[in-house]
Motif scaffolding. Structure first.
Motif, short mmCIF file in Angstrom:
data_model
loop_
_atom_site.label_atom_id
_atom_site.label_comp_id
_atom_site.label_asym_id
_atom_site.label_seq_id
_atom_site.Cartn_x
_atom_site.Cartn_y
_atom_site.Cartn_z
N TRP A 70 -23.57 -60.00 -23.15
CA TRP A 70 -22.79 -60.17 -24.23
C TRP A 70 -22.85 -61.39 -25.05
O TRP A 70 -23.58 -62.41 -24.55
N VAL A 71 -22.50 -61.35 -26.38
CA VAL A 71 -22.53 -62.51 -27.32
C VAL A 71 -21.10 -62.93 -27.84
O VAL A 71 -20.20 -62.02 -27.77
N ALA A 72 -20.87 -64.14 -27.22
CA ALA A 72 -19.57 -64.79 -27.48
C ALA A 72 -19.20 -64.60 -28.97
O ALA A 72 -20.12 -64.91 -29.84
N ARG A 73 -18.02 -64.53 -29.23
CA ARG A 73 -17.40 -64.57 -30.75
C ARG A 73 -17.87 -65.86 -31.48
O ARG A 73 -17.84 -67.00 -31.07
N GLY A 74 -18.32 -65.47 -32.64
CA GLY A 74 -18.79 -66.70 -33.68
C GLY A 74 -20.27 -67.07 -33.22
O GLY A 74 -20.74 -68.09 -33.79
N SER A 75 -21.01 -66.54 -32.16
CA SER A 75 -22.26 -67.24 -31.74
C SER A 75 -23.33 -66.02 -32.02
O SER A 75 -23.03 -64.98 -32.66
N ASN A 76 -24.64 -65.99 -31.95
CA ASN A 76 -25.71 -65.37 -32.06
C ASN A 76 -26.59 -65.44 -30.80
O ASN A 76 -26.76 -66.09 -30.10
N PHE A 77 -27.33 -64.27 -31.00
CA PHE A 77 -28.54 -64.13 -29.69
C PHE A 77 -29.72 -63.64 -30.41
O PHE A 77 -29.53 -63.02 -31.51
N GLN A 78 -30.90 -64.23 -30.20
CA GLN A 78 -32.09 -63.87 -30.85
C GLN A 78 -33.20 -63.55 -29.69
O GLN A 78 -33.21 -64.39 -28.88
N LEU A 79 -33.61 -62.56 -29.85
CA LEU A 79 -34.96 -62.16 -29.09
C LEU A 79 -36.18 -62.56 -29.73
O LEU A 79 -36.41 -61.90 -30.87
N GLY A 80 -36.93 -63.48 -29.44
CA GLY A 80 -37.89 -64.13 -30.12
C GLY A 80 -39.49 -64.21 -29.16
O GLY A 80 -40.27 -64.78 -29.56
N GLY A 115 -19.19 -61.59 -34.97
CA GLY A 115 -18.36 -62.11 -35.90
C GLY A 115 -17.12 -62.97 -35.31
O GLY A 115 -17.10 -62.87 -34.02
N ASN A 116 -16.29 -63.39 -36.22
CA ASN A 116 -15.17 -64.24 -35.88
C ASN A 116 -13.94 -63.64 -35.91
O ASN A 116 -12.98 -64.24 -35.57
N LYS A 117 -13.67 -62.27 -36.44
CA LYS A 117 -12.71 -61.60 -36.77
C LYS A 117 -11.67 -61.28 -35.32
O LYS A 117 -10.36 -61.18 -35.71
N SER A 118 -12.59 -61.13 -34.39
CA SER A 118 -11.63 -60.59 -33.18
C SER A 118 -12.19 -61.66 -31.99
O SER A 118 -12.82 -62.63 -32.08
N ASN A 119 -10.92 -61.47 -30.90
CA ASN A 119 -11.16 -62.36 -29.77
C ASN A 119 -12.11 -61.75 -28.77
O ASN A 119 -12.69 -62.54 -27.91
N ALA A 120 -12.52 -60.61 -29.01
CA ALA A 120 -13.33 -59.98 -27.92
C ALA A 120 -14.83 -60.53 -28.21
O ALA A 120 -15.41 -60.72 -29.35
N ARG A 121 -15.65 -60.05 -27.19
CA ARG A 121 -17.10 -60.50 -26.93
C ARG A 121 -17.93 -59.41 -27.84
O ARG A 121 -17.16 -58.36 -27.90
N HIS A 122 -19.24 -59.57 -27.95
CA HIS A 122 -19.95 -58.43 -28.48
C HIS A 122 -20.93 -58.14 -27.42
O HIS A 122 -21.83 -58.80 -27.24
N ASP A 123 -20.86 -56.83 -26.88
CA ASP A 123 -21.70 -56.46 -25.96
C ASP A 123 -23.06 -55.85 -26.48
O ASP A 123 -22.93 -55.22 -27.73
N ILE A 124 -24.07 -56.29 -25.70
CA ILE A 124 -25.57 -55.84 -26.04
C ILE A 124 -26.21 -55.42 -24.86
O ILE A 124 -25.71 -55.76 -23.83
N TRP A 125 -27.04 -54.66 -25.04
CA TRP A 125 -28.15 -54.23 -23.71
C TRP A 125 -29.43 -53.77 -24.27
O TRP A 125 -29.73 -53.66 -25.26
N GLY A 126 -30.39 -54.37 -23.40
CA GLY A 126 -31.74 -53.90 -23.70
C GLY A 126 -32.21 -52.58 -23.20
O GLY A 126 -31.87 -51.82 -22.47
N LYS A 127 -33.04 -52.11 -24.17
CA LYS A 127 -33.50 -50.64 -24.13
C LYS A 127 -34.27 -50.54 -22.71
O LYS A 127 -33.89 -49.52 -22.09
N ASN A 128 -35.43 -51.30 -22.35
CA ASN A 128 -36.27 -51.12 -21.28
C ASN A 128 -35.78 -51.92 -20.24
O ASN A 128 -36.37 -51.77 -19.13
#
Length: 141
Positions: A70-80, A115-128
């Motif tokens: 998951w990505v915390a509110r107001g932050s970002n994650f990049q796969l590079g 985004g910053n609009k909610s207090n919830a985290r943003h869930d992500i997952w890898g395909k493989n």
């Protein structure tokens, strides 16, 4: 959620393979993505097909729990690094014409910003794999 297409210049690479202690030589040609090259008067990037059906709660709950993060509110994650999908436009290089296609690449970046609009985290997952492994691409919910 749409794919992002970028203009990539491709090059044809000749590889030399030697076997039997250098007695036999074989040659192979491969096409490799090179530099980012914007055509004169062309777009620096454009939206591709809609991939919303890959994101969302359905995909998240079907994904293996080990692939989730998951990505915390107001932050970002990049796969590079590792492998990810890259879209390419039509090009002609070394007499080889290529149309729009998808390939796996090792220097493509994918980024998600929560985004910053909610207090919830943003869930992500890898395909493989997990997002810190070799996910291919990651999706979000």
């Amino acid at each position: 959620a749409k794919q992002w297409k970028v203009p990539i210049e491709y090059k044809k690479i000749r590889e030399t393979w030697k076997c039997n202690y250098g007695k036999d030589t074989y040659y192979r040609y491969r096409i490799q993505g090179g530099k980012y090259k914007v055509p004169d008067g062309g777009a620096v990037g454009k939206y591709g097909k809609d991939v919303r059906n890959k994101d969302g709660s359905g995909g998240y709950y079907k994904s293996p729990q080990s692939h989730r993060a998951w990505v915390a509110r107001g932050s970002n994650f990049q796969l590079g690094k590792n492998r990810s999908v890259k879209w390419a436009g039509a090009v002609s290089a070394f007499g080889v014409k290529l149309g729009s296609s998808t390939q796996y690449d090792s220097d493509h970046k994918q980024r998600i910003t929560a985004g910053n609009k909610s207090n919830a985290r943003h869930d992500i997952w890898g395909k493989n794999d997990k997002v810190s492994g070799k996910p291919g691409v990651f999706y979000s919910f």
